[in-house]
Design an enzyme around this catalytic site. Sequence first.
Site: not given
Length: 387
Positions: A235, A212
């Site tokens: 991310h 993430d």
Amino acid sequence: MRFIALLPLGLSAFQVAAAQCTITALGTGKDDAPQLLTAVKACSTVTIPSSTTLNISSPLNMTGLSNKHLNLEGTIKFNPSVTYWSKNGFPFSYQTQITYWILGGTNLLLDGGGLIDGSGQAWYDAFASDSSLLRPVTLTLYQATNVVVQNIRYANSPEWFNFVNGGKNVTFNNVTLSAVSTSKNGAVNTDGWDIYLSDTVTIKNSVINNGDDCVSFKPNTTNVLVSGLSCNGSHGISVGSLGQYAGIYDIVENITATNIKMSNAQNGARIKCWAGSGVGSGIVKNITFEFFTETAVENPVCYETSSSECSEFPSNTLIQDIFFTNITGTGTSSTVADLGCSPDSRCSDINVNNLSLSYPSGTAKYTCQNVQLSGNSASLFGTCKTT
Ligand SMILES: *[C@@H]1O[C@H](CO)[C@@H](O)[C@H](O)[C@H]1NC(C)=O
Ligand SMILES: *[C@@H]1O[C@H](CO)[C@@H](O)[C@H](O)[C@H]1NC(C)=O
Ligand SMILES: *[C@@H]1O[C@H](CO)[C@@H](O)[C@H](O)[C@H]1NC(C)=O
Ligand SMILES: *[C@@H]1O[C@H](CO)[C@@H](O)[C@H](O)[C@H]1NC(C)=O
Ligand SMILES: *[C@@H]1O[C@H](CO)[C@@H](O)[C@H](O)[C@H]1NC(C)=O
Ligand SMILES: *[C@@H]1O[C@H](CO)[C@@H](O)[C@H](O)[C@H]1NC(C)=O
Ligand SMILES: *[C@@H]1O[C@H](CO)[C@@H](O)[C@H](O)[C@H]1NC(C)=O
Ligand SMILES: *[C@@H]1O[C@H](CO)[C@@H](O)[C@H](O)[C@H]1NC(C)=O
Ligand SMILES: *[C@@H]1O[C@H](CO)[C@@H](O)[C@H](O)[C@H]1NC(C)=O
Ligand SMILES: *[C@@H]1O[C@H](CO)[C@@H](O)[C@H](O)[C@H]1NC(C)=O
């Protein structure tokens, strides 16, 4: 636990607190959390030797400390009991998090070359069949001032690796974070750092492999330097999400992210604010993303204000004085940069310079909406759409 008194008998309370202690594991089947807590309270330096793996089977509340050095040469391993921790982690209302370990106070040093093992695999697997499962953040710095975390590795956090909540003058240097699932269930939500209600934070010279955000700047984060990171599989470096909660004003100001290698990621540099009905408000101001080298990143540069909802319910978060400078590399989708703003001048003083992004399978597209761009890369975007 071994106490080594440095000073002669007849000590004041302060001098007693200057003791150096070493702790080793109690042995199979035993929880080492209580002895670790006792040692940290009693001693100024606590060493966990390299041959030691502490079994942490109950939460670590290390708040309100002062002048402590946790010298982690060995391993702190959290017991992989999903049922226990999901009920007994310390709760934080922000984004409904729980945590294994709260560390707070003043003048704290965590270092030593050792490992913090979050035992994430059990969580990656359990979460795959129960998406409402609360999973513990590995380390929460809570109300922590003048704190350094350095020369440490973390493995397999069940959830975010680091939550800096109420931090002031906090530095992470030379840490390695790695979340890797060995099953088909991904290491999801394993953000490297989430910074919240914090001022003066540095994250530098570190290597992150996760599932993430590499670093995320949450509400009321100011004066942050992120430098020399190598992020893989993440991310990206993200501001936000901001303006999530109605009636709450969020501030993210004075952030520099520089010298970042981003590989196999969903995003590179990202600013994410909520649009839609019933959202909050805020300001994102003076943010610099510079010297990013990106390899196989899906959206190397983006704002993500839910463009479909933007025109109907504009975001109430203003975005000002943003610099995207010298961002180079490759995207895996044709839109390599997407700066989408809500209408009515929500975004101002947005600067793009020396962007050089390619899309190996075709023509790279730079797109924008409701924003006036400045800088030597503005022409790549052409005329921005208005809604
Ligand atoms: C860790 O401690 C818990 C609680 O005492 C125990 O159930 C568990 O077996 C221990 N784990 C190891 C590896 O010793
Ligand atoms: C941690 O310990 C402190 C001091 O004992 C206490 O005030 C605080 O409520 C505890 N925090 C949590 C989350 O239990
Ligand atoms: C910030 O923290 C570091 C490390 O604890 C300390 O050396 C430095 O003096 C602190 N800076 C300020 C302004 O307090
Ligand atoms: C970084 O930390 C590792 C331990 O995780 C250590 O072996 C290495 O020497 C440190 N590097 C520097 C430059 O201090
Ligand atoms: C980087 O991420 C990719 C995709 O998630 C993964 O396949 C690869 O093993 C990772 N590389 C390293 C060095 O961790
Ligand atoms: C952020 O700071 C502003 C201004 O001080 C305050 O109104 C707001 O409540 C804070 N936000 C959060 C999430 O605490
Ligand atoms: C913008 O933020 C940087 C830190 O990221 C700071 O050094 C600089 O002074 C700030 N500029 C303004 C105009 O506030
Ligand atoms: C941002 O940096 C500028 C310049 O150093 C400073 O004047 C301002 O107070 C900072 N803003 C915040 C919110 O800390
Ligand atoms: C863009 O790159 C050129 C050449 O590397 C450099 O001289 C210039 O200062 C850069 N511009 C900005 C705004 O960084
Ligand atoms: C970006 O920075 C790198 C490293 O400083 C430099 O080699 C390169 O020329 C710069 N690219 C642009 C487009 O300015």
